[in-house]
Design a protein around this motif. Structure first.
Motif, PDB file in Angstrom:
ATOM      1  N   LYS A 282     -16.267-127.094  24.463  1.00 16.99           N
ATOM      2  CA  LYS A 282     -16.909-125.841  24.064  1.00 16.99           C
ATOM      3  C   LYS A 282     -17.855-126.098  22.902  1.00 16.99           C
ATOM      4  O   LYS A 282     -17.671-127.046  22.138  1.00 16.99           O
ATOM      5  CB  LYS A 282     -15.852-124.804  23.636  1.00 16.99           C
TER       6      LYS A 282
ATOM      7  N   GLY B  79     -28.905-115.373  29.748  1.00 19.61           N
ATOM      8  CA  GLY B  79     -27.681-114.983  30.437  1.00 19.61           C
ATOM      9  C   GLY B  79     -27.107-113.675  29.936  1.00 19.61           C
ATOM     10  O   GLY B  79     -27.786-112.648  29.871  1.00 19.61           O
ATOM     11  N   LYS B  80     -25.864-113.698  29.521  1.00 16.18           N
ATOM     12  CA  LYS B  80     -25.158-112.501  29.089  1.00 16.18           C
ATOM     13  C   LYS B  80     -25.684-111.954  27.760  1.00 16.18           C
ATOM     14  O   LYS B  80     -25.285-110.879  27.340  1.00 16.18           O
ATOM     15  CB  LYS B  80     -23.662-112.805  28.975  1.00 16.18           C
ATOM     16  N   LEU B  81     -26.549-112.706  27.097  1.00 15.17           N
ATOM     17  CA  LEU B  81     -27.066-112.246  25.823  1.00 15.17           C
ATOM     18  C   LEU B  81     -28.301-111.363  25.980  1.00 15.17           C
ATOM     19  O   LEU B  81     -28.902-110.950  25.003  1.00 15.17           O
ATOM     20  CB  LEU B  81     -27.428-113.453  24.943  1.00 15.17           C
TER      21      LEU B  81
ATOM     22  N   ILE C 198     -23.129-117.890  19.363  1.00 19.84           N
ATOM     23  CA  ILE C 198     -23.109-118.143  20.796  1.00 19.84           C
ATOM     24  C   ILE C 198     -21.995-119.125  21.119  1.00 19.84           C
ATOM     25  O   ILE C 198     -21.796-120.113  20.400  1.00 19.84           O
ATOM     26  CB  ILE C 198     -24.466-118.690  21.286  1.00 19.84           C
TER      27      ILE C 198
ATOM     28  N   LYS D  58     -18.983-122.214  27.102  1.00 22.50           N
ATOM     29  CA  LYS D  58     -17.765-122.715  27.730  1.00 22.50           C
ATOM     30  C   LYS D  58     -17.885-122.513  29.234  1.00 22.50           C
ATOM     31  O   LYS D  58     -18.634-121.655  29.706  1.00 22.50           O
ATOM     32  CB  LYS D  58     -16.524-121.988  27.200  1.00 22.50           C
TER      33      LYS D  58
ATOM     34  N   ASP E  18     -21.414-122.085  30.807  1.00 20.25           N
ATOM     35  CA  ASP E  18     -22.313-120.957  30.585  1.00 20.25           C
ATOM     36  C   ASP E  18     -22.173-120.479  29.144  1.00 20.25           C
ATOM     37  O   ASP E  18     -21.285-120.928  28.409  1.00 20.25           O
ATOM     38  CB  ASP E  18     -22.006-119.825  31.563  1.00 20.25           C
ATOM     39  N   ILE E  19     -23.052-119.548  28.733  1.00 21.82           N
ATOM     40  CA  ILE E  19     -23.016-119.070  27.361  1.00 21.82           C
ATOM     41  C   ILE E  19     -22.638-117.597  27.301  1.00 21.82           C
ATOM     42  O   ILE E  19     -22.907-116.826  28.223  1.00 21.82           O
ATOM     43  CB  ILE E  19     -24.367-119.283  26.647  1.00 21.82           C
ATOM     44  N   SER E  20     -21.997-117.232  26.193  1.00 18.86           N
ATOM     45  CA  SER E  20     -21.606-115.848  25.972  1.00 18.86           C
ATOM     46  C   SER E  20     -21.727-115.544  24.485  1.00 18.86           C
ATOM     47  O   SER E  20     -21.887-116.445  23.656  1.00 18.86           O
ATOM     48  CB  SER E  20     -20.166-115.602  26.447  1.00 18.86           C
ATOM     49  N   LEU E  21     -21.657-114.286  24.145  1.00 14.32           N
ATOM     50  CA  LEU E  21     -21.830-113.848  22.774  1.00 14.32           C
ATOM     51  C   LEU E  21     -20.507-113.874  22.020  1.00 14.32           C
ATOM     52  O   LEU E  21     -19.507-113.338  22.478  1.00 14.32           O
ATOM     53  CB  LEU E  21     -22.410-112.429  22.755  1.00 14.32           C
TER      54      LEU E  21
ATOM     55  N   ASN F 108     -15.079-117.986  14.652  1.00 16.26           N
ATOM     56  CA  ASN F 108     -14.770-118.057  16.086  1.00 16.26           C
ATOM     57  C   ASN F 108     -13.910-119.274  16.403  1.00 16.26           C
ATOM     58  O   ASN F 108     -13.018-119.205  17.255  1.00 16.26           O
ATOM     59  CB  ASN F 108     -16.063-118.090  16.902  1.00 16.26           C
TER      60      ASN F 108
END
Length: 294
Positions: free
Chosen positions: A160, A178-180, A194, A197, A200-203, A220
């Protein structure tokens, strides 16, 4: 050494490390004008590349290694009878994995007994660097080709990255948001945390200042290791940045003191191909589970 470790350039390991550990790199390409593509590490220096982004507000683009690039790297080892383990950036971000697989199939036409394993690491930059380092540890510990492949496939999903960037602009313009995407229209200078994992990426959070965003990165990580299933002693750590190395030194010190860990000295610098998507000011930490060496 009974097999050769190969990685695409997305691992962002520097030449001194790759050469001393007998790792072969297949570089990406970068361009500022969409016409002249340069192999990463050739044609423009790392610092000049980022300074062009900073001073000229240039938006570069990257391109994947070709099938022929991989054939050219695989073939000499195959002809010597040396098995190959090749790891690539997550297939969700690039076609590098497909290029490597197609190159493997071409080589098998003439060398049907060749041993080539291509692994979609599901990782990128610093986490991929950690993954390649675990491959080196397995090789140097005397693990067989088959056992090393099995262990690498076991640990890859544990990798990660927790990081921040100076601006979302590059992620947006290069199609990596992506999700951002919900944040793309924000005009207030937000600083995202960010998490990458599972390829892909996530917030992981948003902050109003760089200092707070870096603290959020560490927070985090603390949250991740507060879960009983995540034993901090089972993981390796590394930090990496794009351009501001002095800032990375301070960040690394705070990370190590806060989590009571020691980061590896892998000489990871966010390279120009990855920098096309993250911008000059990417900074964060990567983790991966240690391979079982006994």
């Amino acid at each position: 050494m009974n097999y050769q470790i190969i990685s695409d350039g997305a691992c962002d390991l520097q030449k001194d490390f790759t050469e001393s550990n007998h790792i072969t790199i297949v570089p990406f390409y970068v361009t500022f004008d969409g016409v002249k593509y340069m192999k990463e590490g050739e044609g423009i220096s790392h610092d000049d590349f980022y300074l062009k982004m900073i001073n000229e507000h240039a938006i570069p683009k990257s391109s994947l290694p070709s099938i022929q690039d991989y054939v050219n790297v695989f073939e000499p080892f195959v002809e010597q009878g040396v098995p190959v383990i090749c790891t690539t950036i997550t297939a969700k971000f690039s076609g590098s994995y497909n290029s490597a697989c197609n190159a493997k199939e071409l080589i098998l036409e003439n060398h049907p007994d060749a041993k080539i394993t291509v692994i979609d690491s599901t990782l990128n930059t610093a986490s991929q660097a950690l993954f390649v380092n675990e491959a080196v540890k397995l090789r140097d510990a005397g693990f067989s080709y088959e056992d090393a492949v099995e262990e690498l496939n076991r640990i890859k999903t544990s990798g990660k990255i927790f990081f921040t960037v100076g601006s979302l602009e590059y992620l947006v313009k290069n199609g990596r948001i992506g999700k951002l995407a919900v944040l793309a229209g924000d005009k207030l200078g937000i600083r995202p945390t960010i998490i990458m994992k599972d390829g892909d990426i996530s917030l992981g959070g948003i902050s109003r200042s760089r200092k707070k965003s870096l603290k959020s990165v560490i927070s985090n990580l603390q949250n991740f290791f507060s879960k009983p299933e995540n034993n901090i002693e089972d993981f390796e750590f590394v930090t990496a940045c794009g351009y501001n190395h002095e800032e990375e030194i301070e960040f690394r010190k705070e990370l190590e003191e806060t989590l009571n860990v020691k980061c590896l000295d892998l000489h990871v610098v966010v390279g120009t191909a990855i920098g096309c998507h993250t911008g000059p000011y990417a900074l964060g930490a990567a983790i991966i589970k240690k391979a079982k060496l006994s």
